[in-house]
Design an enzyme around this catalytic site. Structure first.
Site, PDB file in Angstrom:
ATOM      1  N   SER B 147      37.499  74.230 120.847  1.00  0.00           N
ATOM      2  CA  SER B 147      38.493  73.381 121.508  1.00  0.00           C
ATOM      3  C   SER B 147      38.680  72.069 120.736  1.00  0.00           C
ATOM      4  O   SER B 147      39.002  72.109 119.554  1.00  0.00           O
ATOM      5  CB  SER B 147      38.065  73.150 122.956  1.00  0.00           C
ATOM      6  OG  SER B 147      39.135  72.662 123.702  1.00  0.00           O
ATOM      7  N   GLU B 241      45.727  81.891 126.619  1.00  0.00           N
ATOM      8  CA  GLU B 241      45.451  80.465 126.413  1.00  0.00           C
ATOM      9  C   GLU B 241      46.738  79.692 126.177  1.00  0.00           C
ATOM     10  O   GLU B 241      47.567  80.101 125.354  1.00  0.00           O
ATOM     11  CB  GLU B 241      44.595  80.262 125.147  1.00  0.00           C
ATOM     12  CG  GLU B 241      43.192  80.782 125.222  1.00  0.00           C
ATOM     13  CD  GLU B 241      42.313  80.078 124.191  1.00  0.00           C
ATOM     14  OE1 GLU B 241      42.388  78.830 124.083  1.00  0.00           O
ATOM     15  OE2 GLU B 241      41.583  80.773 123.489  1.00  0.00           O
ATOM     16  N   HIS B 271      40.358  80.432 127.339  1.00  0.00           N
ATOM     17  CA  HIS B 271      39.892  79.350 126.476  1.00  0.00           C
ATOM     18  C   HIS B 271      38.364  79.384 126.273  1.00  0.00           C
ATOM     19  O   HIS B 271      37.607  79.320 127.239  1.00  0.00           O
ATOM     20  CB  HIS B 271      40.319  78.017 127.096  1.00  0.00           C
ATOM     21  CG  HIS B 271      40.120  76.837 126.196  1.00  0.00           C
ATOM     22  ND1 HIS B 271      40.680  76.754 124.941  1.00  0.00           N
ATOM     23  CD2 HIS B 271      39.428  75.689 126.369  1.00  0.00           C
ATOM     24  CE1 HIS B 271      40.339  75.602 124.390  1.00  0.00           C
ATOM     25  NE2 HIS B 271      39.576  74.948 125.238  1.00  0.00           N
TER      26      HIS B 271
END
Lengths: 257, 305
Positions: B147, B241, B271
């Site tokens: 991320s 996502e 995610h």
């Protein structure tokens, strides 16, 4: 051979007109870097058979050197990589052919802002990016050449707002670059193709195509090779006193306008 | 496909998200909540941890049994540059240590809004230099992050290249976040499928992290960075996502800058699904793939760990 040992970069060289230009430059002895998003040629309705070979393979058949560099012309970092790799490989750039372009259909009410930006990003901004990043190397060439592929659509309306504007802009960008770069012995010219059968026109109806053919004094569509031959001339020493022009290669299309 | 496993996990994620909203947590409470949530899937059997100070940045060595001590992974955790910590990602680091047979240095870089951009980038660079100072061979070193940490991974590589520092052997980006403005089409097209990230949250994180800096700053949004000369990258992302297009755009940009990129798009995955290792088979498979990829880079002639 008109272009023996010259090093060329052709944007959009994998398909259509760019492929024709790349092959003709190579036929005259040039080494060619194919700067395109994909290496395989786009398959469109005009290809009489699946052209399964890449431009590089076609050029190698001619006994010349070519290699492909995955390039996003609207991204200056990508273009910088392409220029660096070309110089690493061939130590110079003699001829830059700005050819990559897109045509998105739609009038001002249909075309989105994003589509406008995309067309102008590829058809106009990218020409500036490649020019800016190639000029330092072109200056060292014995006979530096920039050839910008515009279109007959530069000279009349009807091609849609973004495409027409971008192609007209290339005509004047060519003049401006010609003046700027003349002191360095670099000539800058545009070629303005008429209707050439490439996948760019896959969306045209048979009726529209026939209309275009009939409107063309020579009564047929052009071929990528015919555009390539005009580029060979402008790139060669035969065109040493020509700069800043926009040469229509259109079967007489503009003669009627 | 483990549809049941995935549905169960999505339910859990949604429930815990709702609680964050219902309970109106302070930032500190929210951080603790995230740490606790990640721990639910943690497996630290046969893992050794050692807290250290890496050039002034708190960090932890996370080492599985049987690793090759020469192999090192610097791990940059996710959490929007606002959340996440050594505690939240210890389990992920453990899984990667096992899969890559590497010692993993899990970094507790400074977080926003207390410390805005480029604090995280500075800390990542300090830790990288600390590793080199400890004699780690950059050709045996991989940088990995999820991320925000996936974006930070790319930013770190760009900084190192710009400074002429020795580059690591490769980078691994798990569901990377690289666009501070949330401009990817998947931000809308995947909004209904993604239980973790929505545009509003992304823009909150970016405003906290940027602290007024240009959202297109290349080191904050490496989608806009010059990536020429970077080492090979593995990018993994799921199709469920909102950040899918961050991954695909990063891959495209890197590829057209001449970087050797491997993009893996995992069907239906959410995610950073890797953190559900042990409860979701694709999580284990994705981690195994990272292991294979890293091994392929560290030992080009050997095929698998």
């Amino acid at each position: 051979m008109l272009l023996k040992n010259r090093v060329c970069v052709v944007t959009g060289g994998s398909s259509g007109i760019g492929r024709g230009i790349s092959i003709e430059l190579a036929r005259e002895g040039a080494s060619v870097v194919i700067a395109d998003l994909q290496e395989k040629p786009k398959q469109g309705k005009y290809e009489p058979f699946p052209s399964s070979t890449t431009t590089v393979e076609e050029i190698e058949k001619l006994g010349r050197q070519a290699f492909y560099i995955c390039t996003e012309v609207s991204d200056e970092h990508s273009v910088e990589n392409t220029v660096q790799q070309t110089i690493k490989h061939f130590s110079t750039i003699d001829i830059l052919v700005n050819n990559a372009a897109i045509l998105l259909p739609g009038n001002s009410q249909q075309l989105s802002f994003e589509e406008w930006d995309r067309v102008l990003g590829i058809n106009l901004r990218a020409f500036f990016v490649t020019t800016k990043l190639s000029v330092p190397s072109l200056k060292n060439s014995r006979a530096g050449r920039i050839i910008n592929i515009s279109s007959v659509a530069a000279f009349f309306g009807g091609g849609g707002p973004a495409y027409s504007a971008s192609k007209a802009a290339i005509v004047n960008l060519t003049r401006d670059s010609a003046i700027e770069l003349a002191p360095h012995g670099i000539t800058v010219n545009a070629v303005c193709p008429g209707f050439v059968q490439t996948s760019m026109h896959d969306s045209f109806t048979e009726e529209k195509e026939e209309q275009i053919r009939q409107g063309t004094p020579l009564k047929r569509a052009g071929t990528p090779k015919e555009i390539g031959r005009a580029c060979v001339f402008l790139a060669s020493d035969d065109a040493s006193w020509i700069t800043g022009i926009s040469l229509p290669v259109d079967g007489g299309w503009l003669a009627r306008k | 496909m483990s549809r049941k496993q995935l549905e169960k996990i999505i339910d859990l994620v949604k429930t815990r998200n709702r609680e964050i909203q219902d309970k109106q947590f302070t930032l500190e409470e929210r951080r603790a909540w995230i740490d606790a949530g990640c721990k639910l899937f943690e497996n630290l059997d046969d893992i050794k941890t050692e807290h250290i100070d890496a050039n002034g940045v708190p960090a932890e060595w996370v080492t599985a049994k049987g690793v090759n001590p020469e192999n090192v992974m610097l791990y940059l955790h996710g959490g929007g540059y606002v959340l996440g910590s050594i505690a939240s990602h210890r389990g992920s680091a453990a899984n990667l240590s096992r899969a890559t047979k590497s010692r993993v240095l899990l970094l507790g870089y400074r977080l926003a809004p207390e410390h805005t951009f480029p604090a995280a980038v500075e800390d990542a660079e300090k830790a990288y230099q600390w590793l080199l100072g400890k004699g780690v061979d950059p050709s045996q070193l991989i940088v990995c992050g999820d991320s925000a940490g996936g974006g930070l991974t790319v930013s770190l590589l760009v900084v190192l290249r710009d400074k002429g520092a020795p580059l690591p052997a490769g980078g691994v980006c798990i569901s990377p976040w690289v666009d501070m403005e949330a401009k990817g089409n998947s931000m809308d097209s995947k909004a209904d499928l993604d239980p973790v990230i929505q545009r509003e949250g992304i823009l909150d994180f970016s405003s906290a992290y940027l602290g007024g800096a240009d959202p297109k700053s290349p080191l904050a949004a490496p989608l806009y960075a010059n990536l020429i000369g970077l080492p090979p990258l593995l990018i993994q992302v799921g199709t469920a996502e909102t950040l899918l297009d961050d991954a695909t755009r990063l891959a495209h940009h890197a590829k057209t800058c001449g970087v050797k990129v491997t993009l893996e798009v995992w069907k239906d995955m959410i995610h950073v699904w890797h953190r559900f290792s042990g409860s979701l088979s694709e999580a284990d498979q994705a981690i195994d793939r990272i292991g294979e990829y890293v091994y392929g880079i560290l030992y080009p002639k050997e095929s698998s760990p």
